[in-house]
Design an enzyme around this catalytic site. Structure first.
Site, mmCIF file in Angstrom:
data_model
loop_
_atom_site.group_PDB
_atom_site.id
_atom_site.type_symbol
_atom_site.label_atom_id
_atom_site.label_comp_id
_atom_site.label_asym_id
_atom_site.label_seq_id
_atom_site.Cartn_x
_atom_site.Cartn_y
_atom_site.Cartn_z
ATOM 1 N N ASP A 50 0.864 -1.181 0.000
ATOM 2 C CA ASP A 50 0.000 0.000 0.000
ATOM 3 C C ASP A 50 0.896 1.225 0.000
ATOM 4 O OD1 ASP A 50 -2.934 1.033 0.482
ATOM 5 O OD2 ASP A 50 -1.638 2.222 1.783
ATOM 6 N N GLU A 52 1.054 5.630 0.316
ATOM 7 C CA GLU A 52 0.469 6.939 0.560
ATOM 8 C C GLU A 52 1.199 7.909 -0.354
ATOM 9 O OE1 GLU A 52 -2.194 7.111 2.253
ATOM 10 O OE2 GLU A 52 -2.034 5.094 3.087
ATOM 11 N N HIS A 191 -5.446 4.803 6.482
ATOM 12 C CA HIS A 191 -4.733 5.627 5.512
ATOM 13 C C HIS A 191 -3.255 5.780 5.858
ATOM 14 C CE1 HIS A 191 -8.356 6.589 3.328
ATOM 15 N NE2 HIS A 191 -8.946 6.998 4.449
ATOM 16 N N ASP A 196 -2.790 -0.263 6.290
ATOM 17 C CA ASP A 196 -3.669 -0.636 5.180
ATOM 18 C C ASP A 196 -3.205 -1.922 4.506
ATOM 19 O OD1 ASP A 196 -4.978 1.648 5.837
ATOM 20 O OD2 ASP A 196 -4.735 2.649 3.901
#
Length: 608
Positions: A50, A52, A191, A196
């Site tokens: 994942d 960001e 998040h 995540d």
């Protein structure tokens, strides 16, 4: 802001963190490919990732955090987490959403450090992400920005899989925040990349459990799963067991042994397995699999032999799920007829009447193409266009074409058999060995139309000339190969071995593959002595399906093919003024667009 405080409490430094509680077995690092179909899921190492980001385009590679979990056999075997200095400010709404601020990223490693570390962590594994196009898109953009090649991982998207597995009455949507509690994940997505990723691991395992009850137990089945594949279709997977994973032909049969479908592949078992997964999207194939009771296979020495055997089996068995099975030789030909005043006729069959004066052009894939070739020939050579048979002394009334001077009008006696024979001989040469007259006449017409700015009409006649040239080139190539009692050719394989074929009268009579480092001469001699004996063909067609001969010709035209000398001299040639040269000239002039553009010099010239 809770996530930011959590990171501070954990004391997470902005450095690359790699935690591997136990080593992954060495064989787990081997790259998984779709060629190795049927890899058990328990043997696959997944890296659930994942990201960001700062938002924006993946090409900007604005990654702020990478989190990943490596799992195998349902167990976590490693984790990866790092903040990343993106080189651009973090937008305020992103900072509120993720809790990642510019101050947290001041001392974080830059992309040039963080990305290679992650790629090392994920090497040889299957990548998994929720909404994978987003995360993988940023990773690919980062690789491009750093000038690194993308490792081309197999990628699974848990969001896409969830949409195929779950019903609307189970979950209202397939967001990670919805799926994590549905599958009772021990981690709540917030998040932040690692959290995540951990939640996505639980979702992945939950989805694998759901599809496992439907018979999905391999990586390829999982990667291509959709609800379109019925449980009955998946239960037929056992039909692929025991099939060879080598070049060959496969035949699906029903419970009465009747052929349903014939196919070919460089790896038969791998190809047959795809019929029981969503990678096979043809509805008629799903119906066929539902009827199939067994699959037979014929191993071939070379891919060309597989193509040829497929054609022969389709013609022999007429399997109902092969589109070509009802008429594998569905092509049409243009024939110069045998009668006092011959004409051009579109026919389905080629007869043994060449010695009587017939000539053939083709084959063509459709009647329309054959008629275009007829129009090109008749524009250059004044043959009659009426379809009725006429006696040596023509009787009747002249047609409109005769009144326009475009037909010699044998129907009214305007030309006798001897005078008409001049046109017939010109047509025969155009079909068999000399296209210069047809080329000169039609190229002249093209120039005249272009000079009059009638470009659409010029393009129409150009297409007709090209159609004629293709048909004539095919006919001349087929005739040249059909006339040869024997031709032996070899081509090097990718591993520096040899694939050798014996062709007799246009029919593949034998094939063998010689392993690297082995002297091919004894194998060639043995192949020639054991190859199928082929009788000379009747008429201008080869001693095989015409499509088989065309496949052989395409193989012979490949780079690296060499003719193997035999005890007799090989007399294989094409007409010096044949259609092959015309086809090449037309292709070159089309590339230059010499007819359609008046600003370009029109230099298309007929052969001298």
């Amino acid at each position: 802001m809770r996530s930011s405080a959590r990171a501070q409490r954990a004391g997470a430094p902005p450095a690359v963190l790699r935690v591997d509680p136990r080593p992954v077995p060495a064989h787990a690092e081997a790259q998984t490919t779709f060629d190795d179909l049927g890899t058990p899921l328990a043997d696959v190492t997944f890296v659930v990732v994942d990201l960001e980001t700062t938002g924006g385009s993946p090409a900007d590679a604005g990654i702020t955090e990478i989190g990943a979990v490596k799992v195998r056999g349902g167990e976590v075997v490693g984790e990866f987490q790092t903040l990343v200095q993106p080189g651009i400010p973090v937008p305020a709404f992103i900072a509120v959403l993720t809790g990642i601020t510019d101050s947290m990223l001041l001392d974080a490693p830059r992309l040039a450090v963080a990305l290679p570390a992650f790629l090392d962590f994920a090497a040889g594994c299957v990548l998994v992400a929720h909404n994978a196009p987003y995360d993988v898109g940023f990773l690919k953009g980062a690789c491009a920005k750093l000038g690194r090649p993308w490792p081309d991982h197999v990628v699974l998207d848990t969001a896409k899989l969830a949409r195929a597995v779950l019903m609307k009455d189970e979950v209202p949507n397939c967001k990670l925040s919805t799926l994590a509690p549905f599958f009772r994940s021990t981690t709540s997505p917030n998040h932040r990349a690692l959290s995540d990723a951990r939640a996505t691991v639980d979702v992945l395992h939950g989805l694998i459990g759901r599809v496992g009850s439907l018979g999905v137990h391999s990586l390829e089945e999982l990667a291509t799963y959709t609800s379109r594949v019925t449980p009955a279709q998946r239960r037929k997977r056992h039909l692929a067991e025991g099939l060879p994973d080598s070049p060959g032909v496969y035949v699906f049969r029903d419970d009465r042994g009747r052929a349903l479908y014939v196919g070919k592949s460089g790896r038969v078992r791998s190809r047959v397995r795809t019929y029981f997964t969503a990678s096979e999207t043809r509805s008629r194939m799903a119906e066929m699999v539902g009827v199939a009771a067994r699959v037979d296979a014929v191993v071939t020495a070379t891919p060309l032999e597989a193509e040829v055997r497929e054609l022969r089996l389709i013609a022999e068995l007429s399997p109902r799920y092969n589109r070509r099975s009802r008429n594998p030789e569905r092509s049409v030909w243009v024939k110069l007829t045998v009668e006092p005043f011959p004409r051009l006729s579109v026919v389905r069959t080629v007869k043994d009447d060449v010695d009587a004066g017939a000539a053939y052009l083709g084959p063509f894939g459709s009647r329309r193409g054959a008629l275009e070739a007829v129009e090109a020939l008749q524009a250059a050579i004044p043959l009659r266009t009426c379809t009725s048979r006429m006696p040596a002394l023509g009787t009747g009334s002249a047609c409109v074409l005769a009144e326009m001077g475009r037909c010699p009008a044998p129907c009214v006696g305007a030309v006798d058999v001897a005078g008409y024979a001049i046109h017939v001989e010109a047509a025969r040469h155009a079909l068999l060995d000399d296209v210069r007259h047809v080329e000169a006449v039609l190229v002249g017409r093209l120039r005249a139309l272009a000079d009059d700015l009638r470009y659409e009409e010029a393009a129409l006649w150009r297409d007709r000339l090209e159609t004629f040239a293709r048909g004539a080139a095919r006919a001349q190539e087929i005739a040249s190969l059909a006339a040869l009692p024997e031709l032996v050719a070899a081509r090097p394989t990718a591993d520096r071995g040899w694939e050798v074929h014996v062709v007799r009268h246009g029919r593949l009579a034998g094939a063998v593959t010689v392993r690297p480092g082995v002297d091919p001469r004894p194998a060639v001699a043995a192949l020639v002595s054991t190859a199928e004996q082929v009788d000379p063909p009747v008429g201008p067609v080869p001693a095989a399906l015409v499509e088989e001969t065309l496949r052989i010709l395409r193989w012979l035209e490949q780079d690296g093919v060499r003719l193997v000398p035999g005890p007799e001299p090989l007399a294989w040639s094409l007409p010096a003024h044949g259609a092959g040269g015309l086809l090449s000239r037309l292709a070159a002039s089309r590339a230059a667009d010499v007819v359609a553009r008046p600003t370009v010099e029109r230099h298309l010239r007929p052969a001298g």
